[in-house]
Design an enzyme around this catalytic site. Structure first.
Site, mmCIF file in Angstrom:
data_model
loop_
_atom_site.group_PDB
_atom_site.id
_atom_site.type_symbol
_atom_site.label_atom_id
_atom_site.label_comp_id
_atom_site.label_asym_id
_atom_site.label_seq_id
_atom_site.Cartn_x
_atom_site.Cartn_y
_atom_site.Cartn_z
ATOM 1 N N ALA A 1 0.859 -1.180 0.000
ATOM 2 C CA ALA A 1 0.000 0.000 0.000
ATOM 3 C C ALA A 1 0.898 1.235 0.000
ATOM 4 O O ALA A 1 2.049 1.189 0.449
ATOM 5 C CB ALA A 1 -0.905 -0.018 1.213
ATOM 6 N N GLU B 1 -0.559 -9.428 -0.287
ATOM 7 C CA GLU B 1 -1.954 -9.809 -0.043
ATOM 8 C C GLU B 1 -2.714 -10.011 -1.354
ATOM 9 O O GLU B 1 -3.568 -10.892 -1.461
ATOM 10 C CB GLU B 1 -2.639 -8.732 0.798
ATOM 11 C CG GLU B 1 -2.118 -8.717 2.225
ATOM 12 C CD GLU B 1 -2.671 -7.572 3.038
ATOM 13 O OE1 GLU B 1 -2.756 -6.447 2.492
ATOM 14 O OE2 GLU B 1 -3.016 -7.793 4.203
ATOM 15 N N GLU C 1 4.118 -4.717 7.531
ATOM 16 C CA GLU C 1 3.217 -3.734 8.154
ATOM 17 C C GLU C 1 3.512 -3.412 9.612
ATOM 18 O O GLU C 1 3.455 -2.250 10.014
ATOM 19 C CB GLU C 1 1.756 -4.198 8.024
ATOM 20 C CG GLU C 1 1.158 -3.985 6.643
ATOM 21 C CD GLU C 1 1.399 -5.143 5.689
ATOM 22 O OE1 GLU C 1 2.262 -5.994 5.972
ATOM 23 O OE2 GLU C 1 0.717 -5.197 4.651
HETATM 24 N N1 COA Z 1 4.576 3.251 -0.856
HETATM 25 C C1 COA Z 1 4.978 4.394 -1.433
HETATM 26 N N2 COA Z 1 6.106 4.515 -2.151
HETATM 27 C C2 COA Z 1 6.865 3.417 -2.277
HETATM 28 C C3 COA Z 1 6.520 2.196 -1.692
HETATM 29 C C4 COA Z 1 5.304 2.124 -0.960
HETATM 30 N N3 COA Z 1 4.869 0.999 -0.395
HETATM 31 N N4 COA Z 1 7.471 1.292 -1.983
HETATM 32 C C5 COA Z 1 8.390 1.931 -2.727
HETATM 33 N N5 COA Z 1 8.025 3.206 -2.900
HETATM 34 C C6 COA Z 1 8.755 4.239 -3.657
HETATM 35 C C7 COA Z 1 9.960 4.758 -2.899
HETATM 36 O O1 COA Z 1 9.565 5.760 -1.961
HETATM 37 C C8 COA Z 1 10.813 5.315 -4.020
HETATM 38 O O2 COA Z 1 10.260 6.541 -4.415
HETATM 39 P P1 COA Z 1 11.274 7.771 -4.809
HETATM 40 O O3 COA Z 1 12.041 7.249 -5.997
HETATM 41 O O4 COA Z 1 10.341 8.881 -5.141
HETATM 42 O O5 COA Z 1 12.127 7.992 -3.612
HETATM 43 C C9 COA Z 1 10.544 4.325 -5.165
HETATM 44 O O6 COA Z 1 9.305 3.670 -4.831
HETATM 45 C C10 COA Z 1 11.613 3.264 -5.292
HETATM 46 O O7 COA Z 1 11.769 2.627 -4.042
HETATM 47 P P2 COA Z 1 13.174 2.493 -3.280
HETATM 48 O O8 COA Z 1 12.890 2.312 -1.828
HETATM 49 O O9 COA Z 1 14.090 3.603 -3.667
HETATM 50 O O10 COA Z 1 13.697 1.126 -3.931
HETATM 51 P P3 COA Z 1 14.703 0.081 -3.288
HETATM 52 O O11 COA Z 1 15.049 -0.869 -4.378
HETATM 53 O O12 COA Z 1 15.799 0.754 -2.560
HETATM 54 O O13 COA Z 1 13.816 -0.697 -2.176
HETATM 55 C C11 COA Z 1 11.875 -1.818 -1.344
HETATM 56 C C12 COA Z 1 12.734 -1.479 -2.563
HETATM 57 C C13 COA Z 1 10.630 -2.548 -1.834
HETATM 58 C C14 COA Z 1 12.651 -2.725 -0.384
HETATM 59 C C15 COA Z 1 11.481 -0.520 -0.594
HETATM 60 O O14 COA Z 1 10.960 0.404 -1.546
HETATM 61 C C16 COA Z 1 10.449 -0.703 0.468
HETATM 62 O O15 COA Z 1 10.750 -1.208 1.547
HETATM 63 N N6 COA Z 1 9.180 -0.287 0.196
HETATM 64 C C17 COA Z 1 8.134 -0.283 1.153
HETATM 65 C C18 COA Z 1 7.599 -1.677 1.369
HETATM 66 C C19 COA Z 1 6.517 -1.702 2.429
HETATM 67 O O16 COA Z 1 6.742 -1.448 3.581
HETATM 68 N N7 COA Z 1 5.287 -2.039 2.016
HETATM 69 C C20 COA Z 1 4.187 -2.245 2.879
HETATM 70 C C21 COA Z 1 3.336 -1.066 2.998
HETATM 71 S S1 COA Z 1 1.985 -1.430 4.099
#
Ligand code: COA
Length: 258
Positions: free
Chosen positions: A64, A112, A132
């Site tokens: 999300a 999910e 989460e």
């Molecule tokens: N919501 C909003 N934005 C998200 C996102 C999310 N769940 N997951 C990734 N993004 C965005 C990042 O903020 C980043 O945006 P930016 O380029 O404007 O800074 C872009 O997507 C790329 O992500 P980034 O974190 O730079 O990539 P990465 O390869 O270093 O890491 C992940 C990848 C998936 C490990 C990391 O993005 C992450 O942990 N995301 C969140 C996962 C999460 O907690 N999801 C559950 C939500 S309830």
């Protein structure tokens, strides 16, 4: 639709979540569009299998949208969960078979979404996880319910409590992924499975899906009673006559009902 693309290649259709800049993060609009797309596909008699995937090279969906959720109130959080459930219940209960083509991160709401699909095929770069509780919330799109049903309570609790993601091979080992395939073969394998499923009697497949789904929620006697009723229903179809006659005549069946 802005963030969801539909590509119908009957008998399969591909629903792609298309926000690659933020790893296909799922905001309210994306969930609404997923539901809209699924309703459209469910109404299409030519589509027998729906393949769900994410745009880009890195993610199925990284959860999300945190940039939306950070500002939301309790009431808004619950509304978001309702939208999530709407999309996930559609995937789970629609008459077509749903396959998640997991092409990278499937985290939080993305995981999910994959859990709500009937079958998960993972590319070698897939990562599944429910992060989460590390954000102060819990998996609110059915994750606390479906993960335990698929991989067992102990493993589900470990994934949810630690937030540790698992790779494709581990997902396969614990039964979360049905298959692991090279990234470049992912869609090909999904289409091949879709073809195999679509060659069967579609109405029978659909009834079998609903019967298996029931096994997750009711006791054995109720489930078997429903199974019996559905079998009676299928015995009365032309497809049953065609399927069995074709077997006896050593030819390919031509199924019609859906
Ligand atoms: N919501 C909003 N934005 C998200 C996102 C999310 N769940 N997951 C990734 N993004 C965005 C990042 O903020 C980043 O945006 P930016 O380029 O404007 O800074 C872009 O997507 C790329 O992500 P980034 O974190 O730079 O990539 P990465 O390869 O270093 O890491 C992940 C990848 C998936 C490990 C990391 O993005 C992450 O942990 N995301 C969140 C996962 C999460 O907690 N999801 C559950 C939500 S309830």
């Amino acid at each position: 639709m802005q963030f969801v693309k539909l590509d119908i290649q009957a008998p399969a259709a591909v629903l792609t979540i298309d926000r690659p800049d933020c790893l296909n993060a799922l905001n309210s609009q994306v969930f609404r569009e997923i539901a809209q797309g699924l309703e459209e596909l469910e109404a299409n008699d030519e589509v027998k299998v729906v393949i769900v995937t994410g745009a880009g090279e890195k993610a199925f969906a990284a959860g999300a949208d945190i940039s939306q959720m950070v500002h939301q109130s309790g009431k808004e959080g619950r509304e978001l969960a309702q939208l999530t459930h709407r999309a996930n219940f559609l995937l789970e209960n629609m008459r077509q078979v749903t396959i998640a083509a997991v092409n990278g991160f499937a985290l939080g709401g993305g995981c999910e979404l994959a859990l709500a699909c009937d079958i998960r095929i993972a590319a070698e770069n897939a990562r599944f996880g429910l992060p989460e509780v590390g954000l102060g919330i819990l998996p609110g799109g059915g994750g606390t319910q479906r993960l335990a049903r698929i991989v067992g309570v102990g493993r589900a609790k470990e994934m949810i409590f630690t937030c540790d993601p698992i790779d494709a091979q581990e997902a396969y080992r614990i039964g979360l992924a049905n298959h692991v395939v090279p990234r470049e073969k992912l869609m090909e394998e999904c289409f091949a499975m879709a073809e195999r499923i679509a060659s069967k009697a579609s109405f029978a497949v659909s009834m079998a899906k609903s019967a298996v789904n029931l096994s997750m929620g009711v006791d054995m006697t109720s489930g078997c009673t429903r199974e019996m009723d559905l079998l009676g229903l299928l015995f009365a179809t032309e497809d049953k006559t065609e399927g069995m006659t074709a077997f006896l005549e050593r030819r390919k069946p031509e199924f019609k009902e859906f």
